[in-house]
Design a protein around this motif. Sequence first.
Motif, mmCIF file in Angstrom:
data_model
loop_
_atom_site.group_PDB
_atom_site.id
_atom_site.type_symbol
_atom_site.label_atom_id
_atom_site.label_comp_id
_atom_site.label_asym_id
_atom_site.label_seq_id
_atom_site.Cartn_x
_atom_site.Cartn_y
_atom_site.Cartn_z
ATOM 1 N N PHE A 107 58.284 86.106 11.276
ATOM 2 C CA PHE A 107 56.927 86.103 11.828
ATOM 3 C C PHE A 107 56.860 87.163 12.920
ATOM 4 C CE2 PHE A 107 57.428 81.876 10.122
ATOM 5 C CZ PHE A 107 56.160 81.477 9.713
ATOM 6 N N THR A 108 55.754 87.899 12.981
ATOM 7 C CA THR A 108 55.578 88.862 14.066
ATOM 8 C C THR A 108 54.105 89.164 14.268
ATOM 9 O OG1 THR A 108 56.280 91.020 14.934
ATOM 10 C CG2 THR A 108 55.782 90.915 12.589
ATOM 11 N N THR A 109 53.782 89.673 15.450
ATOM 12 C CA THR A 109 52.431 90.160 15.714
ATOM 13 C C THR A 109 52.347 91.627 15.309
ATOM 14 O OG1 THR A 109 53.140 90.564 17.999
ATOM 15 C CG2 THR A 109 51.864 88.547 17.565
ATOM 16 N N VAL A 110 51.147 92.081 14.935
ATOM 17 C CA VAL A 110 51.015 93.433 14.402
ATOM 18 C C VAL A 110 51.257 94.512 15.457
ATOM 19 C CG1 VAL A 110 49.495 92.768 12.500
ATOM 20 C CG2 VAL A 110 48.496 93.378 14.711
ATOM 21 N N ASP A 111 51.055 94.207 16.737
ATOM 22 C CA ASP A 111 51.301 95.226 17.760
ATOM 23 C C ASP A 111 52.775 95.605 17.839
ATOM 24 O OD1 ASP A 111 51.896 92.716 18.794
ATOM 25 O OD2 ASP A 111 50.911 93.041 20.723
ATOM 26 N N VAL A 112 53.658 94.670 17.524
ATOM 27 C CA VAL A 112 55.099 94.941 17.540
ATOM 28 C C VAL A 112 55.478 95.944 16.450
ATOM 29 C CG1 VAL A 112 57.350 93.884 17.062
ATOM 30 C CG2 VAL A 112 55.753 92.763 18.623
ATOM 31 N N LEU A 113 54.767 95.914 15.335
ATOM 32 C CA LEU A 113 55.095 96.798 14.215
ATOM 33 C C LEU A 113 54.875 98.262 14.547
ATOM 34 C CD1 LEU A 113 53.568 94.712 11.283
ATOM 35 C CD2 LEU A 113 55.964 94.839 11.996
ATOM 36 N N GLU A 114 54.099 98.540 15.594
ATOM 37 C CA GLU A 114 53.811 99.918 15.955
ATOM 38 C C GLU A 114 54.598 100.399 17.170
ATOM 39 O OE1 GLU A 114 49.461 100.809 14.236
ATOM 40 O OE2 GLU A 114 49.433 99.761 16.155
ATOM 41 N N LEU A 115 55.539 99.595 17.649
ATOM 42 C CA LEU A 115 56.387 100.044 18.754
ATOM 43 C C LEU A 115 57.291 101.178 18.280
ATOM 44 C CD1 LEU A 115 57.433 96.639 20.370
ATOM 45 C CD2 LEU A 115 55.887 98.350 21.338
ATOM 46 N N PRO A 116 57.580 102.161 19.150
ATOM 47 C CA PRO A 116 58.338 103.338 18.713
ATOM 48 C C PRO A 116 59.746 103.033 18.229
ATOM 49 C CG PRO A 116 58.061 103.316 21.109
ATOM 50 C CD PRO A 116 57.143 102.264 20.557
ATOM 51 N N LYS A 239 41.201 100.353 22.442
ATOM 52 C CA LYS A 239 41.065 101.798 22.255
ATOM 53 C C LYS A 239 42.436 102.467 22.142
ATOM 54 C CE LYS A 239 38.824 105.904 24.205
ATOM 55 N NZ LYS A 239 37.965 106.432 25.300
ATOM 56 N N GLN A 240 43.401 101.997 22.940
ATOM 57 C CA GLN A 240 44.737 102.601 22.930
ATOM 58 C C GLN A 240 45.531 102.247 21.683
ATOM 59 O OE1 GLN A 240 47.163 102.381 26.624
ATOM 60 N NE2 GLN A 240 45.323 101.532 27.579
ATOM 61 N N TYR A 241 45.429 100.982 21.241
ATOM 62 C CA TYR A 241 46.337 100.495 20.205
ATOM 63 C C TYR A 241 45.645 100.123 18.895
ATOM 64 C CZ TYR A 241 49.369 100.255 24.272
ATOM 65 O OH TYR A 241 50.086 100.574 25.402
ATOM 66 N N GLY A 242 44.368 99.792 18.929
ATOM 67 C CA GLY A 242 43.619 99.518 17.718
ATOM 68 C C GLY A 242 43.916 98.212 17.013
ATOM 69 N N VAL A 243 44.724 97.336 17.614
ATOM 70 C CA VAL A 243 45.123 96.105 16.918
ATOM 71 C C VAL A 243 44.685 94.834 17.648
ATOM 72 C CG1 VAL A 243 47.108 97.152 15.767
ATOM 73 C CG2 VAL A 243 47.402 96.153 18.045
ATOM 74 N N TYR A 244 43.971 95.002 18.760
ATOM 75 C CA TYR A 244 43.575 93.842 19.550
ATOM 76 C C TYR A 244 42.092 93.540 19.366
ATOM 77 C CZ TYR A 244 48.069 94.670 21.814
ATOM 78 O OH TYR A 244 49.408 94.846 22.047
ATOM 79 N N THR A 245 41.729 92.268 19.580
ATOM 80 C CA THR A 245 40.358 91.816 19.391
ATOM 81 C C THR A 245 39.946 90.937 20.559
ATOM 82 O OG1 THR A 245 40.680 91.800 16.986
ATOM 83 C CG2 THR A 245 38.797 90.553 17.844
#
Length: 334
Positions: A107-116, A239-245
């Motif tokens: 399980f993971t949140t989508v913001d983690v998938l975009e970490l460098p 605006k910075q990450y595009g994955v938050y609501t």
Amino acid sequence: MKNGTLFLKSTLLFCFITGCSFMNEQQEISKPASSLIQGQPIGAGQDLTNRMLIIATGDMSGVYFSLGQKLSAMYEKYNGAVSGTQVTQASIENTELVSQRRAEIGFTTVDVLELPYTNDSRLRVLTTLYSNYVQLVTTKQHDIDSLDDLAGKRVSVGTSGSGTRLIAERILLESHLQPEQLNLSYLSFSQAAEALQNGSIDAAFFSSGIPNNEIAYTSEQKELSIIPIPKEIIDRLQKQYGVYTQNEIPIDTYKGMNKGVQTISIKNVLITYDEMSDKHAYNLVKTLYEHLPELQATHPAASDISMSVAAEQVPLDIHSGAMKYFTEHGLKKK
């Protein structure tokens, strides 16, 4: 942006990525990955019957763990797998375990998938799930009504390796607070709830489905307040990450709430590794959706899981086996 602010944010983000801290860190030590019980990897040409299937979850009090336990039971019942769950520090650790094939599912949140430093080339999404809500919790005795009131307070931002810490530190970076004003600790959900009850911390970030079991229990013991996340911070992060609501914690979520609370939410996904066979990815997703009511009965957050949006809001390739199942049901990735 004022001179020095960009440098400060870059420094803080570097510290998040490398695990350093401006404060003394009290973090929960995770179980070493080498101690995971391993079965043969599930690859091409292998049947799930009697195969080891490890699901990386999170804190035992969190939604990931309860849903992971239920999924494990479903895969044993309907697929004949020998399945088990791994208690972890959640999203970031889960992506590492799955990318290293030390767990088949995580399980993971989508913001983690975009970490460098996330090895996304080794990862595939099986399906989107429900949303995590950021819940900044305090007891009413501390008179904390806003983020600015956290200055000089003792605040838990979640464990290293968790999505909670990632979003909490991003929110704090966008606030008016300076590092020297923060007294941070790095506690699991259960540790943070206990610390709120005994007064050893003043506030804690929780990023989870709602209701969070630990917050619900604590609200029965103490009079709680949930601090709103300002719209301007939510807008900047989006605006910075595009994955938050922008979202709202409903009024009836916890005892003592007298109004809904504005917050930020993040979509959860279920991931696997790229080398899992199409056949097994297909069957894992098939079992989840054919028996979805069983999973949804485990926790209210799971009521938001729907195949109609299973391929949406995904910043990573969906496994081709899972996509085959969705395509058969008329879905396309958006």
